[in-house]
Scaffold this active site. Structure first.
Site, mmCIF file in Angstrom:
data_model
loop_
_atom_site.group_PDB
_atom_site.id
_atom_site.type_symbol
_atom_site.label_atom_id
_atom_site.label_comp_id
_atom_site.label_asym_id
_atom_site.label_seq_id
_atom_site.Cartn_x
_atom_site.Cartn_y
_atom_site.Cartn_z
ATOM 1 C CG ASP A 10 15.277 48.000 14.710
ATOM 2 O OD1 ASP A 10 15.884 48.342 13.677
ATOM 3 O OD2 ASP A 10 14.055 47.772 14.736
ATOM 4 C CD GLU A 11 18.758 44.570 20.652
ATOM 5 O OE1 GLU A 11 19.843 44.119 21.058
ATOM 6 O OE2 GLU A 11 17.653 44.075 20.942
#
Length: 288
Positions: free
Chosen positions: A230-231
Site C-alpha cells: 500500500d505504498e
C-alpha cells in the site's frame, strides 16, 4: 483515418531548453492541431514531462511514420515518448475478493462507456462474485489461495493475464498481498485501491477502529502497486469530513463510496495517459 480523431503524445526527458518547442514544432510540421497541452518541469528531479492531445488535419495520418520521424528529434533531448491511438479500448483484467462495490462501479462504467476498457477477465480468490461476471458475460476465474499454494495460484493468475493480453490490471479490493515477483511483473500497469485513514488503522475492521478514536476524515488512495504494501506511487486520493454522528456502518458506507470514485478516477487518468511515473513518484495531469 479521420481527421477528427484525437491522438495523445506523451513524453519525458531531462530538463533542457527547447523541450516544448521540439514537440509543438514537429506537430505543426505534421499538420496536427493541438487541442490540449500539459507540461511540467520538476526542478528537484530536473525532469520534464509533457502530454499533448492533437488532431491530424489531413486524412492520411500514419502513426508509424509519425513516430519514426519524431524519434531522431526526441533522441536529441534524450526524450522517451509514446503515441496513443484515439478511442482505443484498453484490455483489462480485474482482480477482486468478496467485496463488490469497486467491481460493480467499474463494470457499470465499462458497460456505459464511461471507461475505455475491454474487461477480458475477472480473477478472484473466492467464488462469491461469479454471478456478477456471468451477468456481464465476462469470464470469471476462481483462483483460491492458501499460504502453501500461493506460488501456484500466482502462476495461474499470470497465465490468465498473459492469455487475455491485458495491458492494465485493476485490484478492485483484492485482499491478498502479491509476491515480490508479481509486483515486479506488474510494476507501472497495476492499480490498487485502499482506505486512507489518519492515523493509519491496520488490521481487521479499520473503520470500526477509526470510530473508536473519533476519526474526522475518511479517505481512499489509488496507486500503482510495488513491493511495499500500500505504498506504491500515488495516482489519486479522495477524502471527506466526518464527525461524531457517523457510526461504524456510516464510515464503512462513506469509505466505500470514496474508494470506488477514487479508483475509477485513477483508472481513467491511466487510460488517458495522464499519469507519468518517474522513480517513486507520479506526475498527474488531471485535466478539467
Amino acid at each position: 483515418m479521420s481527421a477528427t480523431d484525437t491522438w495523445i503524445l506523451t513524453a519525458q526527458c531531462p530538463s533542457r531548453l527547447g523541450t516544448v518547442d521540439v514537440v509543438t514544432r514537429f506537430l505543426k510540421e505534421q499538420h496536427c492541431y493541438i487541442t490540449e497541452l500539459n507540461s511540467f518541469d520538476d526542478r528537484l528531479a530536473e525532469r520534464f514531462f509533457i502530454r499533448v492531445e492533437f488532431r491530424p488535419e489531413k486524412d492520411d495520418f500514419d502513426s508509424e511514420r509519425f513516430q519514426a520521424e519524431f524519434a531522431p528529434r526526441a533522441a536529441e533531448f534524450d526524450m522517451t515518448f509514446e503515441l496513443a491511438a484515439p478511442a482505443r479500448r484498453i484490455p483489462v483484467v480485474i482482480m477482486v475478493s468478496k467485496t463488490d462495490h469497486c467491481l460493480n462501479d467499474l463494470l457499470y462504467r465499462y458497460r456505459t462507456g464511461q471507461l475505455s476498457i475491454d474487461v477480458r477477465a475477472i480473477i478472484s480468490n473466492h467464488p462469491d462474485l461469479e454471478p456478477l461476471a456471468v451477468w456481464h458475460e465476462i469470464p470469471y476465474h476462481h483462483c483460491p489461495i492458501t499460504p502453501e499454494t500461493k506460488p501456484q495460484q500466482e502462476a495461474e493468475v499470470w497465465r490468465i493475464i498473459e492469455e487475455t493480453g491485458a495491458e492494465l490490471v485493476i485490484l478492485a479490493r483484492y485482499m491478498q498481498v502479491l509476491s515480490s515477483e508479481m509486483c515486479t511483473r506488474l510494476s507501472g500497469w497495476a492499480i490498487n485501491i485502499h482506505h486512507s485513514l489518519l492515523p493509519g488503522f491496520k488490521g481487521a475492521k479499520p473503520y470500526h477502529q477509526a470510530y473508536e478514536k473519533g476519526v474526522k476524515l475518511v479517505g481512499a488512495t489509488a496507486h500503482y502497486i510495488n513491493d511495499d504494501l500500500d505504498e506504491g506511487p500515488i495516482i489519486t486520493q479522495g477524502v471527506e469530513v466526518v464527525d461524531h454522528s457517523h457510526y461504524p456502518e456510516d464510515l464503512v458506507a462513506k469509505g466505500r463510496d470514496i474508494e470506488r470514485q477514487t479508483l475509477a478516477r485513477a483508472v481513467d487518468y491511466h487510460l488517458q495517459r495522464r499519469v507519468f511515473l518517474h522513480a517513486k513518484r507520479t506526475v498527474v495531469f488531471a485535466g478539467s
